[in-house]
Design a protein around this motif. Structure first.
Motif, mmCIF file in Angstrom:
data_model
loop_
_atom_site.group_PDB
_atom_site.id
_atom_site.type_symbol
_atom_site.label_atom_id
_atom_site.label_comp_id
_atom_site.label_asym_id
_atom_site.label_seq_id
_atom_site.Cartn_x
_atom_site.Cartn_y
_atom_site.Cartn_z
ATOM 1 N N GLU A 1 0.850 -1.182 0.000
ATOM 2 C CA GLU A 1 0.000 0.000 0.000
ATOM 3 C C GLU A 1 0.889 1.236 0.000
ATOM 4 O O GLU A 1 1.943 1.251 0.622
ATOM 5 C CB GLU A 1 -0.871 0.028 1.261
ATOM 6 N N GLU A 2 0.448 2.276 -0.698
ATOM 7 C CA GLU A 2 1.196 3.528 -0.699
ATOM 8 C C GLU A 2 1.195 4.148 0.682
ATOM 9 O O GLU A 2 2.194 4.661 1.137
ATOM 10 C CB GLU A 2 0.585 4.491 -1.717
ATOM 11 N N ASP A 3 0.067 4.107 1.359
ATOM 12 C CA ASP A 3 -0.041 4.735 2.657
ATOM 13 C C ASP A 3 -0.218 3.657 3.726
ATOM 14 O O ASP A 3 -1.317 3.201 3.996
ATOM 15 C CB ASP A 3 -1.200 5.720 2.684
ATOM 16 N N LEU A 4 0.875 3.287 4.344
ATOM 17 C CA LEU A 4 0.850 2.246 5.361
ATOM 18 C C LEU A 4 0.011 2.655 6.559
ATOM 19 O O LEU A 4 -0.625 1.831 7.193
ATOM 20 C CB LEU A 4 2.277 1.897 5.789
ATOM 21 N N TYR A 5 -0.030 3.951 6.867
ATOM 22 C CA TYR A 5 -0.821 4.416 8.010
ATOM 23 C C TYR A 5 -2.302 4.081 7.824
ATOM 24 O O TYR A 5 -2.956 3.604 8.741
ATOM 25 C CB TYR A 5 -0.670 5.924 8.209
ATOM 26 N N GLU A 6 -2.820 4.337 6.642
ATOM 27 C CA GLU A 6 -4.229 4.053 6.374
ATOM 28 C C GLU A 6 -4.507 2.557 6.414
ATOM 29 O O GLU A 6 -5.591 2.137 6.821
ATOM 30 C CB GLU A 6 -4.655 4.630 5.024
ATOM 31 N N ALA A 7 -3.554 1.760 5.990
ATOM 32 C CA ALA A 7 -3.735 0.316 6.020
ATOM 33 C C ALA A 7 -3.580 -0.234 7.435
ATOM 34 O O ALA A 7 -4.256 -1.185 7.814
ATOM 35 C CB ALA A 7 -2.729 -0.356 5.087
ATOM 36 N N ALA A 8 -2.706 0.389 8.226
ATOM 37 C CA ALA A 8 -2.421 -0.112 9.568
ATOM 38 C C ALA A 8 -3.516 0.243 10.566
ATOM 39 O O ALA A 8 -3.792 -0.535 11.481
ATOM 40 C CB ALA A 8 -1.084 0.427 10.050
ATOM 41 N N ALA A 9 -4.141 1.400 10.430
ATOM 42 C CA ALA A 9 -5.119 1.858 11.423
ATOM 43 C C ALA A 9 -6.260 0.871 11.652
ATOM 44 O O ALA A 9 -6.534 0.514 12.804
ATOM 45 C CB ALA A 9 -5.651 3.241 11.050
ATOM 46 N N PRO A 10 -6.948 0.383 10.609
ATOM 47 C CA PRO A 10 -8.038 -0.579 10.869
ATOM 48 C C PRO A 10 -7.536 -1.880 11.497
ATOM 49 O O PRO A 10 -8.211 -2.469 12.333
ATOM 50 C CB PRO A 10 -8.640 -0.845 9.490
ATOM 51 N N LEU A 11 -6.347 -2.301 11.105
ATOM 52 C CA LEU A 11 -5.776 -3.526 11.667
ATOM 53 C C LEU A 11 -5.457 -3.336 13.148
ATOM 54 O O LEU A 11 -5.736 -4.209 13.973
ATOM 55 C CB LEU A 11 -4.524 -3.924 10.884
#
Length: 145
Positions: A67-77
């Motif tokens: 993912e380009e934005d790891l923050y956006e991917a990490a938050a829901p996880l």
């Protein structure tokens, strides 16, 4: 990014290490827990309000993020893993209210992940998506009638 079972377990172990630092038998403190995702190293770091490091892990899946934005991917996880540990988190010896917050490298808040308070409920932003549009449609329909 679809999280692997190994990633979920790694994050769960990190959360357990943070929980262990604030065992229910110790004197309650006033702090929030700050979680920082490091895209350059794949690390997840946990800090208290004084920026004292509580734990650090390398999440293998984050070493080469798709993912380009790891923050956006990490938050829901992270929210999901925190919700799974809610019983342990609720017993931490931290004065209420306290929260788990996702921060970036500049220590700016990206997302409120989990709030512990006796009287307050933190509503997930996913739940609130489209609420304005739904309310506007409802109002238009109501005014037509």
């Amino acid at each position: 990014m679809e999280a692997t079972q190994q990633t979920i377990q790694q994050i769960g172990r990190a959360i357990n290490k943070v929980v262990a630092k604030y065992a229910p038998t110790s004197e309650p403190v006033m702090t929030d827990i700050l979680l920082q995702v490091r895209p350059d190293s794949g690390e997840l770091r946990a800090y208290n309000d004084d920026m004292e490091e509580l734990t650090r892990i390398v999440v293998d899946q984050w070493l080469e993020p798709t993912e380009e934005d790891l923050y956006e991917a990490a938050a829901p996880l992270l929210k999901k893993c925190l919700a799974q540990a809610h019983e342990q988190i609720e017993r931490m010896s931290i004065l209420h209210p306290f929260s788990f917050v996702l921060i970036d490298d500049d220590r700016e808040t990206i997302s409120d992940l989990y709030l512990v308070d006796d009287d307050t409920l933190l509503v997930d932003t996913e739940l609130m998506k489209g609420l304005n549009e739904d309310l506007n449609k409802f109002l238009e329909q109501l005014l037509k009638d």
